[in-house]
Design an enzyme around this catalytic site. Structure first.
Site, mmCIF file in Angstrom:
data_model
loop_
_atom_site.group_PDB
_atom_site.id
_atom_site.type_symbol
_atom_site.label_atom_id
_atom_site.label_comp_id
_atom_site.label_asym_id
_atom_site.label_seq_id
_atom_site.Cartn_x
_atom_site.Cartn_y
_atom_site.Cartn_z
ATOM 1 N N LEU A 44 0.831 -1.209 0.000
ATOM 2 C CA LEU A 44 0.000 0.000 0.000
ATOM 3 C C LEU A 44 0.863 1.256 0.000
ATOM 4 O O LEU A 44 1.906 1.289 0.669
ATOM 5 C CB LEU A 44 -0.872 0.075 1.272
ATOM 6 N N HIS B 26 -8.538 2.354 -0.721
ATOM 7 C CA HIS B 26 -7.084 2.530 -0.644
ATOM 8 C C HIS B 26 -6.365 1.567 -1.588
ATOM 9 O O HIS B 26 -6.489 0.341 -1.473
ATOM 10 C CB HIS B 26 -6.522 2.399 0.781
ATOM 11 N N LEU B 27 -5.682 2.201 -2.524
ATOM 12 C CA LEU B 27 -4.922 1.458 -3.544
ATOM 13 C C LEU B 27 -4.101 0.342 -2.896
ATOM 14 O O LEU B 27 -3.403 0.571 -1.907
ATOM 15 C CB LEU B 27 -3.985 2.447 -4.256
ATOM 16 N N HIS B 28 -4.220 -0.859 -3.441
ATOM 17 C CA HIS B 28 -3.428 -1.972 -2.897
ATOM 18 C C HIS B 28 -2.957 -2.876 -4.025
ATOM 19 O O HIS B 28 -3.734 -3.311 -4.859
ATOM 20 C CB HIS B 28 -4.197 -2.750 -1.830
ATOM 21 N N LEU B 29 -1.652 -3.128 -3.988
ATOM 22 C CA LEU B 29 -1.019 -3.991 -4.990
ATOM 23 C C LEU B 29 -0.946 -5.411 -4.416
ATOM 24 O O LEU B 29 -0.347 -5.628 -3.358
ATOM 25 C CB LEU B 29 0.398 -3.469 -5.277
#
Lengths: 214, 214
Positions: free
Chosen positions: B47, B119-122
């Site tokens: 994150l 929330h952007l999460h890879l």
DNA sequence: TATTCCGATAGTGAC
DNA sequence: GTCACTATCGGAATGAG
């Protein structure tokens, strides 16, 4: 056990060879058995017996359609005999209602518009739908007295006074079973079976409370 | 616990206050956590941390769309930092693969086309999909490398070399998740999840047998 | 509309 | 596409001699 031709088997057997846990009583024309999966507190099936000397073969007796289209007057007599047996049965059920619960309540008598099991069978069941075996929407809707899937015995007998008989089973019967759940006592709609079952139990409990003091 | 903003909470916290059962590591720009519901033997999330002095507010960081449409060049740098962290992570995962299983296998790194959690999460996960938590078609299809729902990190980075960026999430992503189940190893279609899971386990067991002697 | 078993599908509530 | 829970829906097998 739960095969699609079990009723035909009973209807062909010597009644004295049917287990007393299955057979309730019989007469010359009919046998009355306990429904193996009762959808109400009381639930019986009245079947026409297979009689080689009678007008109907075992396959003629498969369902309402095959019976009424074999011969209208013979069909009327056969169905009247089922009704006679159901009325005797009703007397016993009502006695047992009083015996067990101290009051009696309605009893429904009729056929399913589109049955799964072969061999004509008249359902006779107490109007409560309070049973562990009443598990899904099809079970419930198939006995709902306002829906049209359940064909009251007197409605069916009245067909014979008309000039034309209905075609059975009509494909529209399928859809009736998918009708939203509504209480047959008060019309209340419920979104699922557990909720309906709780409501039906409350309705029956209230009825018991009202009726018992009498 | 499994609420829709939990990742945002982690991204805003002082990493030293995040339980070590959740936090794997952090650097200035990112935190890496264990996925609470791993869909493969190894499964982590990387994150972007919320940084008041940086170009993105916490709401800008909600998802891929909000990040890339805030500012293209800042977005490229941010995503590159997530990739850098994922590559460091990959080294550790591969070491642990060898340590625990005696061989290493592919690791997938990418974003979901239409995530539920803010929330952007890879996602960084081993290419096996062998996990108790992998329970349904959406779980499986959301990581299938050929389907298009899972967006490989390098695919996403290549967008920044194009003149126009894609609109996300595209409504067509929903349908991708309903695609029939097919094994990402061999393409075999399976009609249900239990069958697919057994097949995936067999594929992984075979790979382990092939690779271990090396 | 026989039941039962399995599994997919759909809606909800979570804090 | 967060999970977990509840319930519905949909197909297939069923048994017996």
């Amino acid at each position: 056990m739960a095969n699609l031709t079990i009723l035909r088997t009973y209807a062909q057997k010597d009644p004295s060879r049917i287990s007393e846990s299955i057979l309730f009583r019989h007469d010359e024309a009919t046998i009355t058995i306990f429904d193996a999966y009762p959808k109400s507190i009381f639930h019986f099936l009245v079947l026409p017996r297979v009689d080689a000397s009678g007008p109907f073969t075992v396959t003629d007796l498969a369902n309402l359609h095959s019976v009424i289209y074999k011969n209208k007057e013979d069909a009327r007599k056969l169905i009247q005999k089922l009704k006679d047996a159901s009325e005797a049965l009703k007397v016993d059920i009502e006695a047992e209602m009083i015996n067990r619960y101290g009051f009696k309540w309605d009893i429904w008598t009729g056929f399913h518009g589109s049955p799964s099991m072969v061999h004509l069978h008249l359902h006779v069941l107490s109007a409560d739908m309070c049973s562990e075996r009443m598990k899904n929407k099809k079970h419930y809707n198939s006995f709902h007295p306002e829906l049209g899937f359940f064909l009251d015995i007197d409605t069916v007998l009245s067909w014979f006074d008309e000039t034309s008989l209905p075609i059975l089973p009509s494909p529209s019967y399928e859809k009736l079973l998918k009708t939203p759940l509504s209480c047959f006592h008060c019309g209340k709609e419920t979104s699922n079976i557990p909720t309906l079952k709780r409501h039906l139990q409350e309705e029956w409990d209230m009825k018991a409370t009202r009726e018992k003091p009498k």
